[in-house]
Design an enzyme around this catalytic site. Structure first.
Site, PDB file in Angstrom:
ATOM      1  N   ASP A   1      47.205  46.590  38.713  1.00 17.92           N
ATOM      2  CA  ASP A   1      46.774  48.215  38.711  1.00 17.92           C
ATOM      3  C   ASP A   1      45.445  48.023  37.822  1.00 17.92           C
ATOM      4  O   ASP A   1      45.556  47.425  36.658  1.00 17.92           O
ATOM      5  CB  ASP A   1      47.848  49.159  37.958  1.00 17.92           C
ATOM      6  CG  ASP A   1      47.779  50.307  37.973  1.00 17.92           C
ATOM      7  OD1 ASP A   1      47.017  50.841  38.812  1.00 17.92           O
ATOM      8  OD2 ASP A   1      48.286  51.003  37.133  1.00 17.92           O
ATOM      9  N   ARG A  29      53.787  46.318  40.592  1.00 19.20           N
ATOM     10  CA  ARG A  29      52.530  46.132  41.463  1.00 19.20           C
ATOM     11  C   ARG A  29      52.077  44.888  40.905  1.00 19.20           C
ATOM     12  O   ARG A  29      52.181  44.459  39.630  1.00 19.20           O
ATOM     13  CB  ARG A  29      51.576  47.349  41.291  1.00 19.20           C
ATOM     14  CG  ARG A  29      51.169  47.581  39.759  1.00 19.20           C
ATOM     15  CD  ARG A  29      51.725  48.580  39.087  1.00 19.20           C
ATOM     16  NE  ARG A  29      52.136  49.863  40.000  1.00 19.20           N
ATOM     17  CZ  ARG A  29      51.650  50.926  40.258  1.00 19.20           C
ATOM     18  NH1 ARG A  29      50.524  51.262  39.704  1.00 19.20           N
ATOM     19  NH2 ARG A  29      52.431  51.918  40.766  1.00 19.20           N
ATOM     20  N   ASP A  61      43.345  50.969  36.204  1.00 19.90           N
ATOM     21  CA  ASP A  61      42.955  52.411  36.089  1.00 19.90           C
ATOM     22  C   ASP A  61      41.664  52.710  35.205  1.00 19.90           C
ATOM     23  O   ASP A  61      41.238  51.843  34.354  1.00 19.90           O
ATOM     24  CB  ASP A  61      44.272  53.205  34.929  1.00 19.90           C
ATOM     25  CG  ASP A  61      45.388  53.291  35.821  1.00 19.90           C
ATOM     26  OD1 ASP A  61      45.273  53.480  37.080  1.00 19.90           O
ATOM     27  OD2 ASP A  61      46.560  53.483  35.069  1.00 19.90           O
ATOM     28  N   ARG A  87      47.551  44.050  46.380  1.00 15.00           N
ATOM     29  CA  ARG A  87      48.319  45.125  46.056  1.00 15.00           C
ATOM     30  C   ARG A  87      48.830  46.028  47.277  1.00 15.00           C
ATOM     31  O   ARG A  87      48.110  46.293  48.041  1.00 15.00           O
ATOM     32  CB  ARG A  87      47.633  46.045  45.105  1.00 15.00           C
ATOM     33  CG  ARG A  87      48.596  47.554  44.810  1.00 15.00           C
ATOM     34  CD  ARG A  87      47.971  48.096  43.625  1.00 15.00           C
ATOM     35  NE  ARG A  87      48.794  49.430  43.688  1.00 15.00           N
ATOM     36  CZ  ARG A  87      48.433  50.220  42.557  1.00 15.00           C
ATOM     37  NH1 ARG A  87      47.797  50.099  41.480  1.00 15.00           N
ATOM     38  NH2 ARG A  87      48.935  51.411  42.652  1.00 15.00           N
TER      39      ARG A  87
END
Ligand SMILES: Nc1ncnc2c1ncn2[C@@H]1O[C@H](COP(=O)(O)OP(=O)(O)OP(=O)(O)O)[C@@H](O)[C@H]1O
Ligand SMILES: Nc1nc2c(c(=O)[nH]1)N=C(CO)CN2
Length: 163
Positions: free
Chosen positions: A92, A89, A94, A80
């Site tokens: 990701d 991207r 989170d 990334r």
């Protein structure tokens, strides 16, 4: 015990391959993983659709910082590149919640501040945990019901894609 909810997203290159890379890297601590959802981009709308998924992981040896580091390690493995905020991207990761932990450290905000507003997180999460709660904000099902219908309609299960 440290049980975390992680959200995964990809909208560049081999999107499913990147989500699989993440799930494979979590396999030894994986409790549940949602289906794969094709989702309309929010934030920056002029970018390709995302694939999103949510997983629940559990590891007594990891605290919330260790989950953040693990997510960042997986993002690095997906090569990334950090460019535009909310932009495209490869991967990701989170940290949505870790047990009931609340944190206002900008390096690790918990629960993740976007959680209650994102159908792309709430829908996959509710699939694997219908009783899910966002610490301090209430039931995920109620938060989802409060979102505008177009937000929910932009999140479609891809039954042909398996993690
Ligand atoms: N709960 C969290 N999970 C992951 N990263 C977090 C969290 N809270 C704060 N961060 C910080 O956010 C930064 C990563 O932001 P990133 O570029 O992934 O944002 P974004 O994905 O574009 O936007 P958003 O965080 O709103 O989804 C990292 O520096 C990380 O320390
Ligand atoms: N549909 C969708 N849109 C996004 C997403 C995402 O995961 N799904 N992530 C973003 C940056 O965090 C920006 N926009």
């Amino acid at each position: 015990m440290s049980r975390a909810v992680l959200s995964l997203g990809s909208n560049l290159g081999d999107r499913l391959g990147y989500l699989r890379l993440a799930v494979d890297g979590l396999r030894d601590v994986l409790v549940a993983v949602s289906g794969v959802y094709e989702t309309a981009p929010w934030g920056v709308e002029d970018q390709p659709d995302f694939l999103n998924a949510v997983c629940v992981v559990d590891d007594p040896a990891r605290d919330h910082w260790a989950w953040l580091r693990k997510g960042q390690e997986l993002e690095r493995q997906a090569e990334r590149v950090r460019e535009q905020r909310w932009g495209p991207r490869t991967l990701d990761v989170d940290v949505v919640t870790v047990d009931g932990v609340r944190s206002d450290d900008p390096e690790l905000l918990l629960p993740h501040p976007g959680t209650g507003d994102r159908a792309t997180v709430l829908i996959p999460w509710l699939e694997i945990d219908p009783e899910a709660e966002v610490p301090g904000r209430g039931r995920a099902a109620d938060l989802l019901a409060a979102l505008p219908e177009p937000d929910r309609a932009g999140v479609r299960l891809r039954e042909d894609l398996i993690l």
